[in-house]
Write a protein that holds these residues in place. Structure first.
Motif, mmCIF file in Angstrom:
data_model
loop_
_atom_site.group_PDB
_atom_site.id
_atom_site.type_symbol
_atom_site.label_atom_id
_atom_site.label_comp_id
_atom_site.label_asym_id
_atom_site.label_seq_id
_atom_site.Cartn_x
_atom_site.Cartn_y
_atom_site.Cartn_z
ATOM 1 N N ASP A 83 13.886 -1.913 -2.251
ATOM 2 C CA ASP A 83 14.809 -2.135 -1.138
ATOM 3 C C ASP A 83 14.586 -1.140 0.000
ATOM 4 N N VAL A 84 14.272 0.108 -0.326
ATOM 5 C CA VAL A 84 13.996 1.097 0.724
ATOM 6 C C VAL A 84 12.784 0.674 1.545
ATOM 7 N N PHE A 85 11.762 0.123 0.869
ATOM 8 C CA PHE A 85 10.534 -0.271 1.556
ATOM 9 C C PHE A 85 10.517 -1.750 1.935
ATOM 10 N N HIS A 86 11.608 -2.466 1.631
ATOM 11 C CA HIS A 86 11.738 -3.881 1.974
ATOM 12 C C HIS A 86 10.599 -4.721 1.392
ATOM 13 N N THR A 87 10.394 -4.583 0.088
ATOM 14 C CA THR A 87 9.320 -5.313 -0.596
ATOM 15 C C THR A 87 9.880 -6.124 -1.759
ATOM 16 N N GLU A 88 9.026 -6.973 -2.307
ATOM 17 C CA GLU A 88 9.439 -7.815 -3.426
ATOM 18 C C GLU A 88 9.565 -7.028 -4.723
ATOM 19 N N ASP A 89 8.753 -6.010 -4.901
ATOM 20 C CA ASP A 89 8.742 -5.306 -6.174
ATOM 21 C C ASP A 89 8.229 -3.879 -5.969
ATOM 22 N N ALA A 90 8.362 -3.078 -7.016
ATOM 23 C CA ALA A 90 7.908 -1.684 -6.958
ATOM 24 C C ALA A 90 7.527 -1.212 -8.353
ATOM 25 N N GLU A 224 8.463 1.539 7.633
ATOM 26 C CA GLU A 224 7.314 1.856 6.801
ATOM 27 C C GLU A 224 6.261 0.748 6.960
ATOM 28 N N PRO A 225 5.025 0.981 6.523
ATOM 29 C CA PRO A 225 3.975 -0.031 6.688
ATOM 30 C C PRO A 225 4.310 -1.385 6.080
ATOM 31 N N THR A 226 5.128 -1.414 5.034
ATOM 32 C CA THR A 226 5.517 -2.699 4.444
ATOM 33 C C THR A 226 6.441 -3.493 5.360
ATOM 34 N N ASP A 227 7.002 -2.848 6.380
ATOM 35 C CA ASP A 227 7.817 -3.557 7.363
ATOM 36 C C ASP A 227 6.961 -4.255 8.413
ATOM 37 N N VAL A 228 5.655 -3.959 8.442
ATOM 38 C CA VAL A 228 4.784 -4.548 9.466
ATOM 39 C C VAL A 228 3.611 -5.306 8.834
ATOM 40 N N GLY A 229 3.807 -5.790 7.616
ATOM 41 C CA GLY A 229 2.816 -6.696 7.045
ATOM 42 C C GLY A 229 1.966 -6.176 5.918
ATOM 43 N N GLY A 254 5.275 -3.397 -2.908
ATOM 44 C CA GLY A 254 4.603 -4.487 -2.219
ATOM 45 C C GLY A 254 4.983 -5.837 -2.757
ATOM 46 N N THR A 255 4.053 -6.784 -2.628
ATOM 47 C CA THR A 255 4.310 -8.138 -3.127
ATOM 48 C C THR A 255 4.398 -8.115 -4.646
#
Length: 429
Positions: A83-90, A224-229, A254-255
């Motif tokens: 959630d902090v990095f706005h990704t599907e998983d960690a 963060e970079p995950t917010d821009v693709g 990431g994904t």
């Protein structure tokens, strides 16, 4: 500075000349420091909201042993990171020993024999060269049939877009983007620049995996970079996101597909994220992440302070004292092995741990020359704590980073200057 504070600095070995020299530089950065505090506030709320959303509770602090099945705290940490990095998983594990290990897990999990790895940002960090096989090492990606291609940056430090397009071919599978400078003097990339590069790459091949080495960059910007693709973002817990409390570990966000592939490499095929005991470390990993935005802010202030001091003395510094910052690293080019060594000795003297130890250059594993490191840290090798290092090769650059608190970071930089003055290398008058 009041007389009481000046006196304790004098007792600690900092002369009035050094105190006076540094005072003006600190005052000149007041507005810059205020903006850093605003960024810290933003990051703090982002982290707390991720913890609130995922109902972090005292029960999550309990650790597991053995296989680690049903480790609710470990799973909560990974949901918070996602959630902090706005990704599907960690994947957030203390079993990951360092940033290079995290990158190795991410690369090995998502590349197969016959695939090609592309770096569009030039040469990767020294230790990753052995992982890739640029420098032959046992177990490298090259030994498993993964090839590597590199596109150097243009002379002005920008991306060579035509060359990147020409380098992408049918075998290209993953693009690795190192955000920070490593042992180079090139500029660190902003998240916005990384986003532009990813958009260009995805415009050519939408299926390419874009991975960002995010070491030293977390919480320096609002995104963060995950917010821009970025499909994957990788880092170390003994850097920014560990907040100085994480005793070990790394993260891959990431994904869902990329993270799952990495997890199968970290543990074993068929096991993945289901295994991995947290061994009682859940509380420190969560509390470290909670502290990370303010700790990173202290490190940023320290870096800017260092830039201002050594820039005024005539040394080349990058970034300079006025540039925007995209990571916590400050490079100071001394052009002298003696100056580099004395600078590191000064940092070591100001450390809360092993301050009496004298750092010496030595042939560290993973590097092609002797390296000197100053790191009197609570967590061994933690570079979010006050630390400095540099390879003993021209132009003899010190790479300084960290500072869990701004007062300690300030003291460390003043001690480095005092050491250079005492050695007769720097003259303040």
């Amino acid at each position: 500075m009041d007389e009481k504070t000046r006196k304790i600095y004098n007792t600690a070995g900092i002369s009035d000349a050094v105190l006076d020299y540094c005072s003006d530089i600190e005052q000149a950065q007041a507005e810059r420091f205020r903006r850093i505090d605003e960024m810290s506030e933003y990051g703090q709320i982002k982290v707390v909201e991720a913890m609130r959303k995922n109902h972090v509770q005292e029960g999550h602090f309990a650790g597991t042993t053995g296989y680690g099945y049903n480790d609710d705290g470990r799973d909560a940490i990974e949901r918070v990171y996602a959630d902090v990095f706005h990704t599907e998983d960690a994947l957030v594990r203390p079993h990951i020993t360092c940033g290079t290990h995290a990158l190795t897990v991410a690369l090995s999990g998502n590349l197969r024999p016959g695939d090609e790895l592309l770096s569009p940002v030039g040469e990767p960090y020294d230790t990753l060269q052995g992982v890739i096989g640029i420098r032959p090492e046992r177990g490298s990606l090259a030994e498993y049939g993964v090839t590597y291609r590199q596109v150097d940056l243009l002379p002005d430090g920008s991306f060579d877009y035509p060359a990147i397009k020409a380098a992408i071919n049918d075998r290209t599978k993953l693009v690795t983007i190192q955000r920070s400078r490593g042992y180079l003097t090139r500029k660190t990339f902003s998240v916005e620049q990384i986003g532009e590069l990813i958009a260009f790459i995805k415009g050519i091949r939408p299926d390419l995996i874009c991975m960002v080495d995010n070491c030293y960059g977390e919480f320096v910007e609002p995104i963060e970079p995950t917010d821009v693709g970025a499909d994957m973002c990788v880092g170390s817990l003994i850097k920014n996101p560990g907040g100085g409390l994480a005793p070990s570990g790394g993260y891959i966000v990431g994904t869902r597909e990329c993270v799952a592939n990495a997890a199968y490499r970290l543990t074993a095929p068929g096991l993945g994220k289901e295994l991995g005991s947290s061994m009682g470390l859940n509380r420190t990993l969560l509390q470290g992440l909670f502290l990370a935005p303010t700790v990173t802010a202290s490190a940023l202030k320290t870096a800017i302070f260092a830039a201002g001091i050594y820039e005024k003395l005539g040394y080349k510094v990058t970034p300079d004292s006025k540039e925007d910052r995209y990571d916590i690293i400050q490079a100071i080019i001394f052009e002298s092995d003696k100056a580099l060594i004395e600078f590191c000795k000064g940092i070591q003297k100001a450390s809360p741990v092993d301050s009496f130890v004298t750092p010496e250059p030595w042939p560290m594993p993973g590097y092609d020359c002797d390296v000197i490191m100053a790191a009197g840290a609570f967590i061994s090798g933690s570079s979010i704590e006050l630390s400095a290092d540099g390879p003993l090769r021209p132009p003899y650059t010190a790479y300084f980073q960290g500072g869990l608190t701004w007062p300690h970071g300030k003291y460390g930089i003043m001690m480095s200057l005092q050491n250079l003055v005492d050695a007769g290398i720097v003259h303040l008058s």
